[in-house]
Design a protein around this motif. Structure first.
Motif, short mmCIF file in Angstrom:
data_model
loop_
_atom_site.label_atom_id
_atom_site.label_comp_id
_atom_site.label_asym_id
_atom_site.label_seq_id
_atom_site.Cartn_x
_atom_site.Cartn_y
_atom_site.Cartn_z
N PHE A 218 0.86 -1.19 0.00
CA PHE A 218 0.00 0.00 0.00
C PHE A 218 0.89 1.23 0.00
CE2 PHE A 218 -2.29 3.36 2.37
CZ PHE A 218 -3.41 3.49 1.56
N ALA A 219 0.62 2.16 -0.89
CA ALA A 219 1.36 3.42 -0.95
C ALA A 219 0.40 4.53 -1.34
CB ALA A 219 2.51 3.34 -1.96
N VAL A 220 0.71 5.73 -0.92
CA VAL A 220 -0.11 6.90 -1.23
C VAL A 220 0.75 7.87 -2.02
CG1 VAL A 220 -1.39 8.87 -0.30
CG2 VAL A 220 -1.55 6.63 0.81
N ARG A 221 0.28 8.22 -3.20
CA ARG A 221 1.01 9.14 -4.07
C ARG A 221 0.21 10.42 -4.22
NH1 ARG A 221 3.71 7.03 -9.69
NH2 ARG A 221 4.12 9.04 -10.71
N ASP A 222 0.85 11.54 -3.95
CA ASP A 222 0.20 12.84 -4.05
C ASP A 222 1.19 13.81 -4.68
OD1 ASP A 222 -0.92 15.38 -3.68
OD2 ASP A 222 -1.91 14.81 -1.82
N GLY A 223 1.00 14.08 -5.97
CA GLY A 223 1.92 14.97 -6.67
C GLY A 223 3.32 14.39 -6.72
N ASN A 224 4.28 15.14 -6.21
CA ASN A 224 5.69 14.71 -6.26
C ASN A 224 6.09 13.87 -5.05
OD1 ASN A 224 5.38 17.13 -4.64
ND2 ASN A 224 7.62 17.23 -4.52
N TYR A 225 5.11 13.43 -4.27
CA TYR A 225 5.39 12.77 -2.99
C TYR A 225 4.70 11.42 -2.92
CZ TYR A 225 4.61 11.97 2.06
OH TYR A 225 4.51 11.44 3.33
N VAL A 226 5.44 10.40 -2.43
CA VAL A 226 4.84 9.08 -2.23
C VAL A 226 5.26 8.57 -0.86
CG1 VAL A 226 6.75 7.86 -3.39
CG2 VAL A 226 4.49 6.78 -3.20
N SER A 227 4.33 7.90 -0.19
CA SER A 227 4.59 7.42 1.16
C SER A 227 4.06 6.00 1.33
CB SER A 227 3.94 8.34 2.20
OG SER A 227 2.55 8.47 1.95
N ALA A 228 4.58 5.31 2.33
CA ALA A 228 4.11 3.96 2.65
C ALA A 228 4.21 3.74 4.15
CB ALA A 228 4.91 2.91 1.88
N ARG A 229 3.68 2.58 4.61
CA ARG A 229 3.48 2.39 6.04
C ARG A 229 4.59 1.61 6.75
NH1 ARG A 229 -1.87 -0.93 5.39
NH2 ARG A 229 -0.38 -1.93 3.99
N TRP A 230 5.09 0.52 6.12
CA TRP A 230 5.97 -0.40 6.84
C TRP A 230 6.77 -1.21 5.82
CZ3 TRP A 230 4.38 -5.90 8.28
CH2 TRP A 230 3.47 -6.42 7.36
N PRO A 231 7.69 -2.06 6.28
CA PRO A 231 8.51 -2.81 5.32
C PRO A 231 7.70 -3.63 4.32
CG PRO A 231 9.43 -3.01 7.52
CD PRO A 231 8.11 -2.30 7.67
N GLY A 232 6.50 -4.08 4.74
CA GLY A 232 5.67 -4.88 3.85
C GLY A 232 5.11 -4.14 2.66
N ASP A 233 5.30 -2.83 2.60
CA ASP A 233 4.85 -2.03 1.46
C ASP A 233 5.98 -1.64 0.52
OD1 ASP A 233 2.19 -1.87 2.43
OD2 ASP A 233 2.64 -0.09 3.61
N CYS A 234 7.21 -2.06 0.80
CA CYS A 234 8.36 -1.41 0.16
C CYS A 234 8.58 -1.76 -1.30
CB CYS A 234 9.62 -1.65 0.98
SG CYS A 234 9.68 -0.54 2.41
N HIS A 235 8.12 -2.91 -1.76
CA HIS A 235 8.24 -3.18 -3.20
C HIS A 235 7.27 -2.30 -3.98
CE1 HIS A 235 11.08 -6.50 -2.90
NE2 HIS A 235 10.43 -6.87 -1.81
N ARG A 236 6.08 -2.13 -3.46
CA ARG A 236 5.13 -1.20 -4.08
C ARG A 236 5.67 0.23 -4.03
NH1 ARG A 236 -0.58 -0.60 -4.32
NH2 ARG A 236 -1.03 1.41 -5.28
N LEU A 237 6.19 0.62 -2.88
CA LEU A 237 6.74 1.96 -2.72
C LEU A 237 7.90 2.19 -3.68
CD1 LEU A 237 7.07 4.66 -1.16
CD2 LEU A 237 8.53 3.41 0.46
N ALA A 238 8.78 1.20 -3.80
CA ALA A 238 9.94 1.34 -4.69
C ALA A 238 9.50 1.57 -6.13
CB ALA A 238 10.83 0.11 -4.59
N ALA A 239 8.48 0.82 -6.56
CA ALA A 239 7.98 0.98 -7.93
C ALA A 239 7.36 2.36 -8.13
CB ALA A 239 6.96 -0.12 -8.24
#
Length: 258
Positions: A218-239
C-alpha cells in the motif's frame, strides 16, 4: 543525484535497501547522507539479533536482507556525506527510510535534515518516505507557510495499529523498542495535516508485498510525494518512487501528462 537521508544507525534494512535497489538497477545515481558523514548501518535486531520465537514475523525477510547486504557493499553507501555538507542544488530527488529503534531520532530530530526535506519537497522534486520516515516530512516546515510541507497533502505512515501491535508483542522484554516516541507516528503525522481524512491507513490487515507481487503493498502518491506504512509495502513503494523519479527526469511535459 537521488539522496537517501539516513540516521546515525538503526534504520529499517528493507525500507532502505528495496527502494535503493530499484533506483540503482534502473541506472540512477543514489547517494547517502548521515548526521556526521559516517556509515550508518541498519537496526541489528532486524538483521542479526532477532526476536526469539517472533523472529519469523518481525525480522527482515531473506530476499530483503540480501538486498540490504548488497547495499552495504555499495561504494556510495560506504562514503556518505554529512547533512551539513549536502548541496541542495545537486539533489534531484530525496528518499527517507524509516525504522523505530532509538538511533532514528538522529535523523528525525535533525534541523538540517528537516530543511533538506522541505527544500526538495517544495521544489517539486520526487520525494518518498516510509514508516517513521514520514515523521521527517511532518516536521519539515514550508518557509512560505510556516506549516508542515504535508499540510494540504495526502499521506500514509506507520499506522497506530501496526506500531502498537509490535510494541504489545515485545514490550515485556524489549520495553519501548517499538515506541520511538510516546505519541504514535500516525497521531503526529495526522496533526500536521490540513484534514485528518488526508491520512490514509490502508487495509486493516496488511499483506507483505514481494518483488513478484508488489500490488500487495500500500502506498499513497500525491503529486511529487509518495509514502508507505511499513517494510511490507516497500516493493510497491519502490515501484511508485521509481516512476516519480523517471517522470521528473523526463521533464515538464512528462510530468504534465502524468
Amino acid at each position: 543525484m537521488i539522496l537517501f537521508l539516513l540516521p546515525a544507525g538503526d534504520c529499517d534494512p528493507t525500507e532502505a535497501a528495496v527502494p535503493w535497489a530499484a533506483l540503482k538497477d534502473a541506472g540512477f545515481d543514489v547517494r547517502f547522507a548521515t548526521p556526521d558523514g559516517k556509515v550508518a548501518l541498519a537496526d541489528p535486531r532486524l538483521t542479526d539479533l532477532g526476536f526469539s520465537w517472533l523472529s519469523p514475523w518481525l525480522m527482515t525477510r531473506r530476499a530483503e536482507l540480501a538486498a540490504y547486504r548488497r547495499l552495504t557493499e555499495d561504494p556510495r553507501f560506504l562514503a556518505p556525506v554529512a547533512y551539513e555538507a549536502v548541496d541542495p542544488a545537486d539533489v534531484t530527488g530525496l528518499f527517507v527510510p524509516g525504522g523505530h529503534a532509538p538511533g532514528m531520532r538522529t535523523l528525525l530530530e535533525d534541523a538540517t535534515a528537516q530543511r533538506l526535506f522541505a527544500g526538495a519537497f517544495t521544489r517539486g522534486l520526487p520525494v518518498g518516505a516510509v514508516c517513521h520516515g514520514v515523521l521527517l516530512a511532518a516536521r519539515a516546515t514550508d518557509p512560505a507557510t510556516g506549516r508542515s510541507v504535508l499540510h494540504g497533502r495526502r499521506t500514509t505512515a506507520l499506522t497506530s495499529l501496526l506500531e502498537l501491535t509490535g510494541w504489545n508483542l515485545t514490550r515485556l522484554w524489549l520495553g519501548r523498542y517499538y515506541r520511538t516516541y510516546r505519541t504514535t507516528v500516525q497521531q503526529e503525522v495526522t496533526a500536521a495535516l490540513a484534514d485528518p481524512r488526508h491520512f490514509l491507513a490502508g487495509p486493516v490487515l496488511p499483506l507483505r508485498d514481494t518483488a513478484a507481487r508488489p500490488g500487495r503493498g500500500f502506498a499513497v502518491r500525491d503529486g511529487n510525494y509518495v509514502s508507505a506504512r511499513w517494510p511490507g509495502d516497500c516493493h510497491r513503494l519502490a515501484a511508485e518512487y521509481l516512476d516519480l523519479v523517471r517522470t521528473h527526469a523526463a521533464g515538464p511535459a512528462a510530468r504534465r501528462a502524468g
